[in-house]
Scaffold this active site. Structure first.
Site, PDB file in Angstrom:
ATOM      1  N   ARG A   1     -39.932  -8.846  81.823  1.00  0.00           N
ATOM      2  CA  ARG A   1     -41.310  -8.405  82.030  1.00  0.00           C
ATOM      3  C   ARG A   1     -41.628  -7.338  80.970  1.00  0.00           C
ATOM      4  O   ARG A   1     -42.098  -6.248  81.268  1.00  0.00           O
ATOM      5  CB  ARG A   1     -41.522  -7.881  83.450  1.00  0.00           C
ATOM      6  CG  ARG A   1     -40.525  -6.840  83.949  1.00  0.00           C
ATOM      7  CD  ARG A   1     -40.976  -6.253  85.285  1.00  0.00           C
ATOM      8  NE  ARG A   1     -40.033  -5.285  85.815  1.00  0.00           N
ATOM      9  CZ  ARG A   1     -39.077  -5.556  86.707  1.00  0.00           C
ATOM     10  NH1 ARG A   1     -38.930  -6.801  87.163  1.00  0.00           N
ATOM     11  NH2 ARG A   1     -38.280  -4.598  87.153  1.00  0.00           N
TER      12      ARG A   1
ATOM     13  N   PHE B   1     -45.454  -7.375  76.094  1.00  0.00           N
ATOM     14  CA  PHE B   1     -45.970  -7.280  74.723  1.00  0.00           C
ATOM     15  C   PHE B   1     -45.715  -5.894  74.116  1.00  0.00           C
ATOM     16  O   PHE B   1     -46.589  -5.317  73.457  1.00  0.00           O
ATOM     17  CB  PHE B   1     -47.472  -7.583  74.667  1.00  0.00           C
ATOM     18  CG  PHE B   1     -47.850  -9.028  74.810  1.00  0.00           C
ATOM     19  CD1 PHE B   1     -46.905 -10.035  74.868  1.00  0.00           C
ATOM     20  CD2 PHE B   1     -49.197  -9.386  74.896  1.00  0.00           C
ATOM     21  CE1 PHE B   1     -47.273 -11.373  75.004  1.00  0.00           C
ATOM     22  CE2 PHE B   1     -49.579 -10.713  75.032  1.00  0.00           C
ATOM     23  CZ  PHE B   1     -48.621 -11.707  75.089  1.00  0.00           C
TER      24      PHE B   1
ATOM     25  N   SER C   1     -48.063 -15.609  78.333  1.00  0.00           N
ATOM     26  CA  SER C   1     -47.079 -14.658  78.855  1.00  0.00           C
ATOM     27  C   SER C   1     -47.470 -14.263  80.270  1.00  0.00           C
ATOM     28  O   SER C   1     -48.625 -13.925  80.527  1.00  0.00           O
ATOM     29  CB  SER C   1     -47.013 -13.402  77.977  1.00  0.00           C
ATOM     30  OG  SER C   1     -46.240 -12.398  78.614  1.00  0.00           O
TER      31      SER C   1
END
Length: 351
Positions: free
Chosen positions: A111, A114, A175
């Protein structure tokens, strides 16, 4: 060599092990010791979306988020490298711990969110890379605090910044670790977003005098009807290619594992079947002019062949490298080579 190094590496926190691996790779590359880690695969030329690849096995985005290890990664024998995901502004990603290794299952839950230094830093790093033995893809995303209604601004900004340096650009809509991102794959939203980005792509092509292919990275958790709807949009908009797939929020074969409840995207061996089904369905609904990259669960040569059999033109690996090491690249190339040769022999025998 990697088999000797791996037990020590696996005693470390997963994210720290990731950083140590990249640091070790750079040291091996600059010292000339990299041939001890892996054997460079023989060429297996492949063409997709107008680009020539020395072999069809690439590195998926996520390993080198900021483009700081391009030279060393190409030296491992990949036919192409995809860096990123990068965003317009730097962001730290989600709080740690955010990366979990499931060794027995050859899987990872992440997790990350980005985490990256921003697109300007990535552009500087790419400009300084010296060794590009194949196409370089750049994966772009939106910042966490950018609302979906303004997502196209983030993607367009990144596209403009990386266009001159990229061989292809991937639009990451899938994502699971950026809240609301996957909603961008809904049919009408997807149509508007890709339409705007295709216009930007054409404007940039005219400005730079070359067409840089634009690929869309899809999630594995879509229903059949959602896949079909997305395929309609991708076909209508004449995208250059599709990457199938990103990580999954489901937990196939892991319900009893102590880490199964961790939030994040699952990659590695348990994802193989699910991601390959999406790949196969996309291939059925998309014309051959739209190339497909198969990624998700490739841990051996047979897995790479399964992706090709499902309709992939190219494949990518990442999590499998954690467990198999860099020799996975050559193993996949040779497995695909044998499949090609067998296919050619079969055609010849029927003529």
């Amino acid at each position: 060599m990697y088999s000797l190094f791996r037990p020590l590496l696996f005693t470390c926190d997963t994210e720290r092990a990731h950083d140590i691996s990249l640091c070790t790779l750079d040291i091996a590359y600059h010292s000339g010791a990299l041939p001890l880690l892996t054997r460079h695969p023989r060429p297996l030329p492949t063409t997709a979306f107008g680009l020539n690849f020395p072999n069809p096995v690439g590195l998926a985005a996520g390993l080198d988020k900021n483009g700081t290890h391009i030279d060393a990664l190409f030296a491992l024998g990949f036919g192409f490298i995809e860096i990123g995901t990068t965003t317009p502004r730097p962001q730290p990603g989600n709080p740690k711990p955010r990366l979990f290794r499931l060794t027995q299952q050859q899987a990872v839950i992440n997790r990350m969110g980005f985490n990256n230094l921003g697109v300007d830093a990535l552009v500087r790093n790419v400009a300084g890379a010296r060794q590009r033995n194949g196409p370089l893809g750049i994966n772009i995303g939106k910042n966490k605090d950018t609302p979906n209604e303004q997502a196209s601004n983030d993607y367009r900004y990144c596209l403009e910044r990386v266009y001159a340096l990229a061989d292809y650009v991937t639009i990451n809509l899938s994502s699971p670790n950026t809240a609301g991102l996957r909603a961008l794959q809904e049919e009408q939203t997807l149509r508007r977003l890709i339409g705007e980005l295709r216009e930007a792509q054409e404007t940039l092509a005219a400005k730079h005098g070359r067409h840089v292919p634009m690929l869309i990275k899809m999630a594995p958790d879509l229903s059949d009807s959602d896949i079909d709807a997305a395929a309609r949009v991708l076909n209508e908009m004449s995208v250059d290619g599709v990457i199938a797939t990103n990580t999954t929020v489901t937990r196939p074969l892991l319900r009893q594992h102590r880490l199964a409840s961790e939030t994040g995207g699952l990659s590695g061996a348990p994802l193989l079947g699910q991601s390959t089904l999406v790949l196969r369905r996309l291939r059925t609904h998309l014309p051959e002019t739209i190339a497909l990259i198969g990624v998700g669960g490739i841990c051996c040569g047979a897995d790479a062949v399964a992706k090709m059999a499902a309709g992939a033109n190219l494949v990518q690996c990442y999590t499998g490298l954690i467990f198999k090491g860099p020799q996975l690249v050559g193993e996949c190339v040779e497995a695909i080579r044998r499949r090609r040769e067998a296919s050619s022999s079969g055609r010849a025998s029927t003529q």
